[in-house]
Design an enzyme around this catalytic site. Structure first.
Site, short mmCIF file in Angstrom:
data_model
loop_
_atom_site.label_atom_id
_atom_site.label_comp_id
_atom_site.label_asym_id
_atom_site.label_seq_id
_atom_site.Cartn_x
_atom_site.Cartn_y
_atom_site.Cartn_z
N GLU A 116 90.26 80.91 22.04
CA GLU A 116 89.23 80.30 21.18
C GLU A 116 89.47 80.60 19.70
O GLU A 116 88.55 80.50 18.89
CB GLU A 116 87.83 80.77 21.59
CG GLU A 116 87.45 80.49 23.02
CD GLU A 116 87.31 79.00 23.37
OE1 GLU A 116 87.52 78.15 22.47
OE2 GLU A 116 87.01 78.71 24.53
N HIS A 139 81.57 85.31 20.67
CA HIS A 139 81.30 84.32 21.72
C HIS A 139 81.14 85.04 23.05
O HIS A 139 81.88 85.98 23.34
CB HIS A 139 82.48 83.33 21.80
CG HIS A 139 82.48 82.50 23.03
ND1 HIS A 139 81.50 81.58 23.32
CD2 HIS A 139 83.36 82.44 24.08
CE1 HIS A 139 81.78 80.99 24.47
NE2 HIS A 139 82.90 81.50 24.95
N HIS A 141 78.98 84.69 27.33
CA HIS A 141 78.42 83.83 28.38
C HIS A 141 77.17 84.46 28.98
O HIS A 141 77.15 84.78 30.17
CB HIS A 141 79.45 83.64 29.50
CG HIS A 141 80.79 83.12 29.08
ND1 HIS A 141 81.94 83.30 29.83
CD2 HIS A 141 81.18 82.41 27.99
CE1 HIS A 141 82.97 82.73 29.23
NE2 HIS A 141 82.54 82.20 28.10
N GLU A 169 59.12 87.09 18.22
CA GLU A 169 60.22 87.46 17.33
C GLU A 169 61.23 86.34 17.07
O GLU A 169 61.99 86.40 16.10
CB GLU A 169 60.99 88.65 17.92
CG GLU A 169 60.30 89.98 17.78
CD GLU A 169 60.24 90.44 16.33
OE1 GLU A 169 61.30 90.43 15.67
OE2 GLU A 169 59.16 90.81 15.87
N HIS A 210 78.46 76.47 28.95
CA HIS A 210 79.56 77.39 28.70
C HIS A 210 79.05 78.73 28.12
O HIS A 210 79.29 79.78 28.71
CB HIS A 210 80.60 76.76 27.77
CG HIS A 210 81.79 77.62 27.53
ND1 HIS A 210 83.08 77.16 27.52
CD2 HIS A 210 81.89 78.95 27.30
CE1 HIS A 210 83.92 78.15 27.32
NE2 HIS A 210 83.22 79.26 27.17
O1 2HA Z 1 88.18 83.70 26.47
O2 2HA Z 1 85.24 82.73 26.96
O3 2HA Z 1 85.74 80.33 26.06
C1 2HA Z 1 87.42 83.26 27.52
C2 2HA Z 1 86.38 82.36 27.04
C3 2HA Z 1 86.78 81.00 26.66
ZN ZN Z 2 83.79 81.19 26.79
#
Ligand code: 2HA
Ligand code: ZN
Length: 271
Positions: A116, A139, A141, A169, A210
């Site tokens: 990414e 980033h 998940h 909040e 995602h």
């Molecule tokens: O690197 O999260 O979006 C693994 C990820 C790709």
């Molecule tokens: Zn990811």
């Protein structure tokens, strides 16, 4: 030259990845973090003339010429960073033409930066253009945020309103709301460009089905944004489908904004 294992920026990344793994935000190789470093900060620990190897980035980012980043590696697991940072992380410097990363440290097994990287570097450019103090792109998940992108209408105004109304909040932490991308193939320049475009207006960007991107001047700001969105999304998922007996009204949100002097998205309220 000081030992890089004592560098505060390395300790911070080790602690943050371990914390995020423990929270379940980063299963397997999920998630990636990049932190821009000052040249002086790195020069205390590394010889900046010693380039281990060069790696093409696959796109051009001349705005970042000479900029140095510590970044997580592709295919690497957040859970493993703490015990072996030199394999799972790398320190890279962008060449003057903006097309190549010079490896200064890390990716010891011949690895390379996160898939990414386009989203990270393009988002760094976007954030620096609106906030020169920005250093972090993150980033991951997180479960409830991801679940919400499955069942909620993915419109920026609608999602922001729901998150703001889940807990007091929320509007204080992200008064500008959240940016949203539809489902897209990840790891591409296209998703990088789309994310960066959103980052000009928002510090949080949701990738439908995602995950989430956050940014900030430091790790606490970027992580704090993500954990607050995740907490609000958790309230949403825990109570979706139940009668909503008590709610935060648009008037309540307006009053909060006045109390905390927020520069918020007034057009996201129905007043
Ligand atoms: O690197 O999260 O979006 C693994 C990820 C790709
Ligand atoms: Zn990811």
């Amino acid at each position: 030259m000081k030992n890089i294992n004592d560098a505060p920026f390395l300790k911070e990344l080790k602690d943050t990845t371990a914390n995020m793994y423990r929270l379940g935000y980063d299963e397997r190789n999920g998630g990636n973090i990049s932190r821009m470093l000052d040249e002086d900060e790195v020069a205390e620990y590394l010889d900046l003339n010693n380039v281990i190897r060069t790696i093409p980035t696959g796109f051009s980012a001349p705005e970042l010429a000479g900029r140095i980043f510590i970044v997580t590696g592709t295919g690497k697991y957040f859970k493993n960073v703490k015990d072996d940072p030199e394999t799972n992380l790398g320190i890279i410097r962008i060449t003057p033409d903006g097309c190549t990363a010079e490896l200064l440290w890390g990716f010891k097994d011949g690895g390379r930066f996160t898939s990414e990287l386009p989203a990270h570097l393009m988002s760094h450019i976007a954030r620096l253009s609106v906030d020169p103090s920005n250093r972090i792109i993150m980033h991951c998940h997180p479960d409830y945020t991801l679940a919400m992108t499955r069942v909620h209408e993915m419109d920026e105004r609608a999602v922001t309103r729901t998150l703001w109304k889940m807990m007091t909040e929320s509007i204080v932490v992200f008064p500008e709301g959240v940016g949203i991308l539809p489902w897209m193939v990840c790891g591409t320049n296209a998703i990088g460009e789309a994310t960066a475009e959103k980052m000009k207006k928002y510090r949080i960007v949701l990738w439908t089905l995602h995950g989430i991107y956050g940014c900030g001047k430091d790790m606490d700001e970027a992580f704090g944004l993500i954990e607050t969105v995740e907490k609000a999304a958790k309230q949403y998922i825990l109570t979706a489908g139940l009668p909503q007996v008590n709610t935060i009204t648009d008037e309540n949100l307006r009053d909060l904004a006045a109390r905390f002097e927020l520069d918020y998205r007034r057009d996201f309220l129905d007043l």
